[in-house]
Design an enzyme around this catalytic site. Structure first.
Site, PDB file in Angstrom:
ATOM      1  N   HIS A  73     -40.615 -22.431   2.509  1.00  0.00           N
ATOM      2  CA  HIS A  73     -39.444 -21.960   1.776  1.00  0.00           C
ATOM      3  C   HIS A  73     -38.800 -20.781   2.503  1.00  0.00           C
ATOM      4  CE1 HIS A  73     -41.654 -18.420   0.484  1.00  0.00           C
ATOM      5  NE2 HIS A  73     -42.657 -19.216   0.158  1.00  0.00           N
ATOM      6  N   ASP A 355     -46.311 -20.949   3.127  1.00  0.00           N
ATOM      7  CA  ASP A 355     -47.007 -20.520   4.339  1.00  0.00           C
ATOM      8  C   ASP A 355     -48.433 -21.065   4.371  1.00  0.00           C
ATOM      9  OD1 ASP A 355     -47.926 -18.943   2.237  1.00  0.00           O
ATOM     10  OD2 ASP A 355     -47.672 -17.025   3.277  1.00  0.00           O
TER      11      ASP A 355
END
Length: 454
Positions: A73, A355
Site C-alpha cells: 500500500h 510490507d
C-alpha cells in the site's frame, strides 16, 4: 541491485527555528555505505522523484503473455502514536489542487463514486473506496499514497497496455484478477493503481477478491514450521536490540522528553510515527522537556539497518520466508502455466498487500540486498514467449521497476548476457516446486512445514 537514485540536489539537514520543519536530505547519488537518513528518504518514496521503469523490456519479437504484480500500500498515517505527544496533523481527504497531486486524481475521485457497479467479495463491500478524514485515522491512506499508485499504474499502462497490448480492446472480467487484504489502505491503493493502469475502466468488468491472510497463503496456511521460524526470528531481533546500548540510551532520552517510562515508549514503536513526520516534512514531537531530534531518529533507523545485516547472516527470516511465500509463488507458477497453455484468463493479476507480504517475498526469491519495501513498493512477475517456439518460455522479475531477475537465487547462475537475456521459465518452476525446500531437507511444502527439527 541497482537502486533508484533521486535527481534533486543535496539539501542541508536542518530544522528552522521558527517552524522546526524537517528539511529532508536529497543526495545526487547513493552514499557508498548505508546512511540511515538516505534510506529513510528512499522508504518515503516521495512522488515528485524521477523514476525509470524497466517493466516490459524484452528482445524484439518476444511476446508478453502475462503480468502479475504484488504491491505494498502507499503512504499511510501511523499505526501507533507516541505517548503524550500531538499526533501529526495530516488531512487524508483528496484535494486535486493540493500537493502532491496527479493529473488523473480528480477523475479517479469521480470514478470511485461509481464503485457499487463492481463485483465485490462480501468482506470487501463495506470498505470505503477513498480516504476521507480531514484528520487522518490511524493507518489511513494519505493523498500521497493515492498519488504514488496512480503514478505506478500510469507507468504500467504505458508499458503493458499501450506498448504490449497485454489486454484485448474488449477485455472483460476474466482477463483481470484483483485481490486485496481487508484494510482500506490496501484496497484503495489497489484501486488507484488499477485506475492508472486502465483509466475510466468499466466497473462491471472488475471483481475485487478478499485475501484474509497478510502472507496471501489462501487455503495453504497450515505450516507449523513457518510459525517456528517466525518465533525464532522475533527472538533474534529482540536479542540484537537489547545488545545495542546506543539504541537503549536513545529510547531513554526520548522517554524522558515525552515523560513516560522507557518500556512504554519502546512498546509504542516510535519509529512508525517518526517516519510519518519525516516523510511529510513535519517537525518531530516536542514537549516542555525538549524535542525528539533527527539524531534520535537516525539511531533507530541505523539499528534497523544493522538488523537487516544480522537477519541475512542468521537465515531464520529466510527460512520463514520460503515457507510463508510458497503458496503465493505456487499460485503464480500455476497461473503462468495455464496462460502458456493457451488460456486467456487473468492476463493481469494485482495483489494489494503490506510490507509483511512483500518483504518475505523478496527474501524467498533470494533478493537479500533489496531495500525494505518502501511505500507503494511493487514486485512484478512477467511471463514471455520466445520468438519461434511457443514452448520457449521465460520470466522476468522486477522490483520497483528495476530488473532483478539475475539476482534471484534461481537465476543467478544463468548468464544475463546469453540470448535472449531472460530467465528460462523452467528455472523458476523448479525453484518453486522443488528447490526452495532443499534447505529443509524436504521435497515438498507439506513435508517442509511439518518436519521436526532434530
Amino acid at each position: 541491485i541497482v537502486h533508484l537514485i533521486p535527481t534533486t540536489p543535496l539539501k542541508e539537514v536542518q530544522q528552522h527555528a521558527k517552524s522546526r520543519r524537517i528539511t529532508v536530505p536529497i543526495p545526487y547519488t547513493e552514499p557508498p555505505v548505508l546512511d540511515p537518513i538516505y534510506e529513510a528518504y528512499a522508504y518515503c518514496n516521495i512522488p515528485n522523484r524521477t523514476e525509470h521503469s524497466w517493466e516490459g523490456h524484452s528482445p524484439p519479437d518476444y511476446k508478453l503473455l502475462s503480468v502479475q504484480v504484488m504491491i505494498r500500500h502507499g503512504d499511510r498515517y501511523p499505526l501507533y502514536s507516541i505517548p503524550k505527544t500531538k499526533r501529526p496533523a495530516i488531512d487524508c481527504t483528496l484535494v486535486p489542487n493540493r500537493k502532491p497531486s496527479h493529473p488523473r486524481l480528480a477523475a479517479f475521485i469521480s470514478h470511485m463514486s461509481k464503485a457499487e457497479r463492481g463485483q465485490w467479495d462480501s468482506a470487501m463491500s463495506a470498505i470505503p473506496r477513498l480516504p476521507s478524514h480531514t484528520v487522518c485515522e490511524m493507518g489511513e491512506l494519505t493523498q500521497t499514497g493515492i498519488v504514488q499508485h496512480l503514478h505506478n499504474g500510469q507507468l504500467l499502462h504505458d508499458t503493458y497496455i499501450k506498448k504490449h497490448k497485454l489486454l484485448p480492446n474488449n477485455w472483460g472480467s476474466k482477463h483481470l484478477y484483483i485481490e486485496s487484504t481487508r484494510k482500506s489502505r490496501t484496497l484503495q491503493s489497489g484501486l488507484a493503481l488499477l485506475y492508472g493502469l486502465l483509466p475510466e475502466f468499466d466497473w462491471q468488468k472488475v471483481n475485487v477478491r478478499h485475501q484474509w491472510s497478510t502472507i496471501f497463503c489462501s487455503g495453504s496456511c497450515d505450516c507449523p514450521m513457518r510459525n517456528h521460524y517466525l518465533e525464532e526470528e522475533q527472538r533474534r531481533q529482540y536479542n540484537l536490540r537489547v545488545k545495542n546500548t546506543l539504541l537503549e540510551q536513545t529510547y531513554m532520552e526520548m522517554a524522558k522528553i515525552v515523560g513516560v517510562p522507557t518500556r512504554q515508549l519502546r512498546a509504542a514503536n516510535p519509529i512508525d510515527s517518526l517516519l510519518c513526520h519525516f516523510c511529510h516534512n513535519i517537525t518531530f514531537p516536542c514537549t516542555q522537556n525538549g524535542c525528539i531530534s533527527l539524531k534520535h531518529f537516525s539511531v533507530i533507523k541505523a539499528q534497523q539497518l544493522e538488523d537487516k545485516k544480522d537477519r541475512h547472516e542468521k537465515k531464520l527470516y529466510y527460512k520463514y520466508s520460503l515457507l510463508a511465500t510458497h503458496p503465493f509463488l505456487n499460485q503464480t507458477i500455476a497461473r503462468m502455466q495455464r496462460i502458456a497453455q493457451g488460456r486467456k484468463d487473468e492476463l493481469f493479476a494485482l495483489f494489494s498487500a503490506h510490507d509483511v507480504t512483500v518483504a518475505p517475498l523478496l527474501s524467498a526469491l533470494g533478493l537479500s540486498e533489496a531495500r525494505f519495501p518502501r511505500f507503494a513498493a511493487r514486485i512484478t512477475f512477467e511471463l514471455w514467449k520466445g520468438a519461434k517456439d511457443k514452448n520457449d518460455l521465460y520470466v522476468r522479475i522486477l522490483y520497483n521497476g528495476e530488473d532483478v531477475t539475475f539476482f534471484t537465487s534461481f537465476c543467478q547462475t544463468h548468464s544475463r548476457h546469453s540470448s535472449p537475456g531472460l530467465c528460462p521459465f523452467k528455472k523458476f518452476l523448479n525453484f518453486v516446486r522443488r528447490d526452495m525446500f532443499a534447505i529443509f531437507n524436504s521435497t515438498n511444502y507439506f513435508d517442509a512445514c511439518h518436519r521436526r527439527i532434530l
